[in-house]
Write a protein that holds these residues in place. Structure first.
Motif: not given
Length: 127
Positions: A10-31, A33-40
């Motif tokens: 919810e608190d995700f803030v976009v950094n305007p100096s980097r492509p938005i999709y890259e930031q989304f990929v990093e955040q979703i990947t982290a979630r 990997v941490r299991g916050l977004l479960p398999t399936g």
């Protein structure tokens, strides 16, 4: 989808100096990997994801394409997009993230004139 885990924090803030999709990929990947977004877990459609984050659908599509290229999500025609069930892909993403973090740590240590061990010792000293 109110009861399902959030794709991005919810608190995700976009950094305007980097492509938005890259930031989304990093955040979703982290979630993932941490299991916050479960398999399936079924993910929102590209259109819903774009609308929910108020971004261009092309940005959302690029985010999903990159996550799919990484093997972290899979799309089944007519069924939707899901977090992969392949634990090996998730472990590989975790390994890549760990290597990147260590590399950044090493670079920071060097930039301030310390060895990695000196930096760890300095950080662990009690004040």
């Amino acid at each position: 989808m109110k009861d399902e885990p959030m794709l991005l924090p919810e608190d995700f803030v976009v950094n305007p100096s980097r492509p938005i999709y890259e930031q989304f990929v990093e955040q979703i990947t982290a979630r993932i990997v941490r299991g916050l977004l479960p398999t399936g877990l079924r993910l929102p459609s590209v259109r819903d994801f774009a609308a929910g984050r108020r971004v261009n659908p092309t940005t959302a599509a690029r985010t999903y394409q990159e996550l799919e290229r990484m093997g972290l999500i899979v799309t089944y025609r007519g069924q939707g997009t899901f977090v992969t069930n392949e634990e090996a892909m998730i472990l590989e993403a975790r390994k890549v993230m760990a290597k990147e973090a260590v590399q950044q740590f090493k670079e920071m240590a060097i930039s301030i004139g310390l060895s990695v061990q000196e930096m760890i010792e300095l950080a662990e000293q009690e004040e």
